[in-house]
Design a protein around this motif. Structure first.
Motif, PDB file in Angstrom:
ATOM      1  N   GLY A  37      23.843 -36.325 -28.690  1.00  0.00           N
ATOM      2  CA  GLY A  37      23.604 -35.171 -29.550  1.00  0.00           C
ATOM      3  C   GLY A  37      22.144 -35.124 -29.954  1.00  0.00           C
ATOM      4  N   GLY A  38      21.617 -33.928 -30.044  1.00  0.00           N
ATOM      5  CA  GLY A  38      20.207 -33.763 -30.422  1.00  0.00           C
ATOM      6  C   GLY A  38      19.710 -32.410 -29.984  1.00  0.00           C
ATOM      7  N   VAL A  39      18.406 -32.328 -29.814  1.00  0.00           N
ATOM      8  CA  VAL A  39      17.778 -31.064 -29.443  1.00  0.00           C
ATOM      9  C   VAL A  39      17.031 -31.237 -28.121  1.00  0.00           C
ATOM     10  CG1 VAL A  39      16.054 -29.331 -30.110  1.00  0.00           C
ATOM     11  CG2 VAL A  39      17.545 -30.348 -31.854  1.00  0.00           C
ATOM     12  N   LEU A  40      17.196 -30.271 -27.239  1.00  0.00           N
ATOM     13  CA  LEU A  40      16.396 -30.204 -26.015  1.00  0.00           C
ATOM     14  C   LEU A  40      15.372 -29.081 -26.207  1.00  0.00           C
ATOM     15  CD1 LEU A  40      19.245 -30.462 -23.299  1.00  0.00           C
ATOM     16  CD2 LEU A  40      17.770 -32.311 -24.173  1.00  0.00           C
ATOM     17  N   PRO A  41      14.150 -29.435 -26.580  1.00  0.00           N
ATOM     18  CA  PRO A  41      13.154 -28.383 -26.863  1.00  0.00           C
ATOM     19  C   PRO A  41      12.697 -27.665 -25.588  1.00  0.00           C
ATOM     20  CG  PRO A  41      12.446 -30.553 -27.679  1.00  0.00           C
ATOM     21  CD  PRO A  41      13.591 -30.775 -26.749  1.00  0.00           C
ATOM     22  N   VAL A  42      12.380 -26.407 -25.731  1.00  0.00           N
ATOM     23  CA  VAL A  42      11.802 -25.634 -24.618  1.00  0.00           C
ATOM     24  C   VAL A  42      10.616 -24.823 -25.145  1.00  0.00           C
ATOM     25  CG1 VAL A  42      13.844 -25.453 -23.142  1.00  0.00           C
ATOM     26  CG2 VAL A  42      13.474 -23.762 -24.948  1.00  0.00           C
ATOM     27  N   HIS A  43       9.713 -24.514 -24.244  1.00  0.00           N
ATOM     28  CA  HIS A  43       8.538 -23.713 -24.611  1.00  0.00           C
ATOM     29  C   HIS A  43       8.009 -23.030 -23.364  1.00  0.00           C
ATOM     30  CE1 HIS A  43       6.987 -27.590 -23.158  1.00  0.00           C
ATOM     31  NE2 HIS A  43       5.947 -26.894 -22.763  1.00  0.00           N
ATOM     32  N   LEU A  44       7.232 -21.985 -23.578  1.00  0.00           N
ATOM     33  CA  LEU A  44       6.595 -21.300 -22.458  1.00  0.00           C
ATOM     34  C   LEU A  44       5.411 -22.142 -22.002  1.00  0.00           C
ATOM     35  CD1 LEU A  44       7.127 -18.533 -21.036  1.00  0.00           C
ATOM     36  CD2 LEU A  44       5.165 -17.654 -22.317  1.00  0.00           C
ATOM     37  N   ALA A  45       5.316 -22.377 -20.698  1.00  0.00           N
ATOM     38  CA  ALA A  45       4.235 -23.204 -20.166  1.00  0.00           C
ATOM     39  C   ALA A  45       3.486 -22.440 -19.077  1.00  0.00           C
ATOM     40  CB  ALA A  45       4.798 -24.507 -19.596  1.00  0.00           C
ATOM     41  N   ALA A  46       2.229 -22.792 -18.924  1.00  0.00           N
ATOM     42  CA  ALA A  46       1.387 -22.135 -17.917  1.00  0.00           C
ATOM     43  C   ALA A  46       1.461 -22.874 -16.601  1.00  0.00           C
ATOM     44  CB  ALA A  46      -0.057 -22.089 -18.404  1.00  0.00           C
ATOM     45  N   GLY A  47       1.548 -22.135 -15.513  1.00  0.00           N
ATOM     46  CA  GLY A  47       1.376 -22.712 -14.192  1.00  0.00           C
ATOM     47  C   GLY A  47      -0.089 -22.644 -13.793  1.00  0.00           C
ATOM     48  N   ALA A  48      -0.406 -23.094 -12.597  1.00  0.00           N
ATOM     49  CA  ALA A  48      -1.794 -23.041 -12.127  1.00  0.00           C
ATOM     50  C   ALA A  48      -2.201 -21.587 -11.884  1.00  0.00           C
ATOM     51  CB  ALA A  48      -1.938 -23.852 -10.846  1.00  0.00           C
ATOM     52  N   PRO A  49      -3.365 -21.186 -12.389  1.00  0.00           N
ATOM     53  CA  PRO A  49      -3.838 -19.814 -12.147  1.00  0.00           C
ATOM     54  C   PRO A  49      -3.912 -19.508 -10.654  1.00  0.00           C
ATOM     55  CG  PRO A  49      -5.200 -20.883 -13.811  1.00  0.00           C
ATOM     56  CD  PRO A  49      -4.297 -21.950 -13.235  1.00  0.00           C
ATOM     57  N   GLN A  50      -3.552 -18.274 -10.287  1.00  0.00           N
ATOM     58  CA  GLN A  50      -3.564 -17.857  -8.887  1.00  0.00           C
ATOM     59  C   GLN A  50      -4.613 -16.772  -8.706  1.00  0.00           C
ATOM     60  OE1 GLN A  50       0.538 -16.621  -8.662  1.00  0.00           O
ATOM     61  NE2 GLN A  50       1.315 -18.703  -8.413  1.00  0.00           N
ATOM     62  N   PRO A  51      -5.849 -17.157  -8.365  1.00  0.00           N
ATOM     63  CA  PRO A  51      -6.869 -16.122  -8.144  1.00  0.00           C
ATOM     64  C   PRO A  51      -6.473 -15.219  -6.983  1.00  0.00           C
ATOM     65  CG  PRO A  51      -7.663 -18.316  -7.507  1.00  0.00           C
ATOM     66  CD  PRO A  51      -6.332 -18.513  -8.132  1.00  0.00           C
ATOM     67  N   ASP A  52      -6.771 -13.956  -7.063  1.00  0.00           N
ATOM     68  CA  ASP A  52      -6.470 -13.090  -5.918  1.00  0.00           C
ATOM     69  C   ASP A  52      -7.590 -13.230  -4.883  1.00  0.00           C
ATOM     70  OD1 ASP A  52      -8.564 -11.488  -6.720  1.00  0.00           O
ATOM     71  OD2 ASP A  52      -7.317  -9.758  -7.230  1.00  0.00           O
ATOM     72  N   ARG A  53      -7.504 -12.506  -3.779  1.00  0.00           N
ATOM     73  CA  ARG A  53      -8.443 -12.761  -2.687  1.00  0.00           C
ATOM     74  C   ARG A  53      -9.844 -12.235  -2.968  1.00  0.00           C
ATOM     75  NH1 ARG A  53      -7.890  -8.467   1.491  1.00  0.00           N
ATOM     76  NH2 ARG A  53      -6.654  -6.770   0.592  1.00  0.00           N
ATOM     77  N   TYR A  54     -10.019 -11.518  -4.077  1.00  0.00           N
ATOM     78  CA  TYR A  54     -11.348 -11.024  -4.411  1.00  0.00           C
ATOM     79  C   TYR A  54     -12.074 -11.920  -5.416  1.00  0.00           C
ATOM     80  CZ  TYR A  54      -9.265  -6.901  -2.289  1.00  0.00           C
ATOM     81  OH  TYR A  54      -8.633  -6.053  -1.436  1.00  0.00           O
ATOM     82  N   ALA A  55     -11.330 -12.797  -6.089  1.00  0.00           N
ATOM     83  CA  ALA A  55     -11.961 -13.659  -7.092  1.00  0.00           C
ATOM     84  C   ALA A  55     -12.918 -14.628  -6.403  1.00  0.00           C
ATOM     85  CB  ALA A  55     -10.886 -14.419  -7.865  1.00  0.00           C
ATOM     86  N   THR A  56     -14.071 -14.845  -7.008  1.00  0.00           N
ATOM     87  CA  THR A  56     -15.058 -15.756  -6.428  1.00  0.00           C
ATOM     88  C   THR A  56     -15.026 -17.096  -7.173  1.00  0.00           C
ATOM     89  OG1 THR A  56     -16.766 -14.842  -7.876  1.00  0.00           O
ATOM     90  CG2 THR A  56     -16.559 -13.867  -5.680  1.00  0.00           C
ATOM     91  N   ALA A  57     -15.587 -18.109  -6.528  1.00  0.00           N
ATOM     92  CA  ALA A  57     -15.464 -19.475  -7.037  1.00  0.00           C
ATOM     93  C   ALA A  57     -16.132 -19.650  -8.407  1.00  0.00           C
ATOM     94  CB  ALA A  57     -16.067 -20.453  -6.031  1.00  0.00           C
ATOM     95  N   ASP A  58     -17.132 -18.805  -8.696  1.00  0.00           N
ATOM     96  CA  ASP A  58     -17.836 -18.943  -9.975  1.00  0.00           C
ATOM     97  C   ASP A  58     -17.132 -18.209 -11.122  1.00  0.00           C
ATOM     98  OD1 ASP A  58     -18.543 -16.574  -8.486  1.00  0.00           O
ATOM     99  OD2 ASP A  58     -19.952 -16.134 -10.102  1.00  0.00           O
ATOM    100  N   GLN A  59     -16.070 -17.466 -10.785  1.00  0.00           N
ATOM    101  CA  GLN A  59     -15.336 -16.751 -11.841  1.00  0.00           C
ATOM    102  C   GLN A  59     -14.193 -17.623 -12.347  1.00  0.00           C
ATOM    103  OE1 GLN A  59     -14.245 -13.186  -9.739  1.00  0.00           O
ATOM    104  NE2 GLN A  59     -16.281 -12.266  -9.971  1.00  0.00           N
ATOM    105  N   LEU A  60     -14.109 -17.743 -13.666  1.00  0.00           N
ATOM    106  CA  LEU A  60     -13.077 -18.610 -14.240  1.00  0.00           C
ATOM    107  C   LEU A  60     -11.978 -17.778 -14.886  1.00  0.00           C
ATOM    108  CD1 LEU A  60     -15.248 -21.419 -15.863  1.00  0.00           C
ATOM    109  CD2 LEU A  60     -13.943 -21.485 -13.721  1.00  0.00           C
ATOM    110  N   PRO A  61     -10.725 -18.200 -14.725  1.00  0.00           N
ATOM    111  CA  PRO A  61      -9.637 -17.486 -15.402  1.00  0.00           C
ATOM    112  C   PRO A  61      -9.653 -17.788 -16.893  1.00  0.00           C
ATOM    113  CG  PRO A  61      -8.774 -19.410 -14.274  1.00  0.00           C
ATOM    114  CD  PRO A  61     -10.233 -19.331 -13.925  1.00  0.00           C
TER     115      PRO A  61
END
Lengths: 213, 213
Positions: free
Chosen positions: B183-207
């Motif tokens: 018995g107890g609590v199973l906590p949940v939360h919204l978590a971020a996955g790895a950002p997915q740059p689209d094919r136009y994003a350049t390496a110097d642009q940060l999410p």
């Protein structure tokens, strides 16, 4: 897989390419979403309540206290709208206008029925537990007649439904793609934290897996 | 902090110890939830639609296409119910009956107003972007008059509201605590996955950081 009647009422107006009406898609969204929001009328006013739901074939169930105003309203033979939504990612474009979200949503309509048959009610509640924690029901202190009486279960046979999905990179206007700002998707998902045993749990007892994570 | 009028309509009936009516609590739930569900009537039928919302003081905003059936319905001067829910954890008791969930939910009522003033609309949309991605608005390809016209913004001054919260271990019946199951609590939360740059994003642009995670 049977296809739902795509009534004019549920037909997606905007972004109609995102609209889906097949049972497989609608059921998959319902099954993946831990929580839904049920909209119903109380004193003629729309009221939206979050609740847990579960599904058996074309029937969606939810439950609550037999004394609940929501559950009593849902048992009056009036139509409800049950919507389940999953947020999958933030979609970042180079213009504010084309920012969007990747998501899955299912919207179901129908007139819910109060489950009055004891065996059906018991089976539905066990089905709910099985959806969340497979195998747990049989290990629990058995439900009492009083608890069963104090619990209402609603069953909604889906009469109209639609799903709306987006799962794609940003759709920038031609020429905007090279605007000097990051574009892409920031995915999100429900994640489990560390289980928190209460003070009665013993070291040899293991928590079940966290559902939906 | 001002306290909302706790009308009879919004007063929590069940689990009334979970009911909260102060603005600070209601605003905090609205601010923490990425998505809300708006319930409104279309052809006399309750319809529940997920949407993003944001808040400025006592006003909750949402937006969409000016051609959207939902947005047009919301602008007709009829009351809506806007509910925002956060799932925080599964609460596992030793009886099925006492299983529960830790959550935060806010339910707001009011008659939304279509924002027609251009400056107010622009300010609201910028406020929305700032809520999600602080600083991003000014780096984007600027919004055009046509895009602004194609976007509707709704403003809801909250007239009645309530929040309902649970954040506690299971509440087993006396004697059940030693039933041989975890018995107890199973906590949940919204978590971020790895950002997915689209094919136009350049390496110097940060999410930007993923909001709500």
């Amino acid at each position: 897989m049977e296809t739902k009647p795509q009534t004019d009422f549920v037909r997606a107006r905007r972004m109609h390419e995102r609209g889906r009406y097949d049972e497989a898609t609608i059921h998959a969204v319902l099954d993946a979403a831990p929580v839904c929001h049920v909209g119903h009328l109380i004193d003629g006013r729309p009221v939206v309540i979050p609740t847990f739901h579960w599904r058996d074939g074309d029937v969606v169930y939810w439950h609550g206290s037999a004394a609940s105003r929501m559950l009593r309203a849902n048992a009056r033979g009036e139509e409800v709208c049950l919507t389940a939504t999953l947020l999958d990612g933030f979609v970042l474009a180079r213009s504010g206008f084309h920012h969007s979200v990747n998501y899955r949503a299912a919207m179901c309509f129908g007139v819910p029925r109060l489950v009055t048959d004891t065996a059906e009610k018991l089976g539905a509640l066990k089905g709910f537990m099985e959806r969340l924690f497979p195998g747990r029901w049989d290990g629990l202190r058995p439900i009492t007649a009083q608890e069963l009486k104090a619990t209402s279960v609603l069953a909604l046979t889906i009469s109209e439904a639609s799903a709306k999905l987006r799962d794609a990179p940003p759709g920038d206007d031609p020429g905007d793609e090279t605007w000097p700002i990051w574009g892409g998707v920031l995915p999100v998902h429900l994640a489990a934290g560390a289980p928190q045993p209460d003070r009665y749990a013993t070291a040899d007892q293991l928590p079940p897996a966290t559902p939906f994570t």
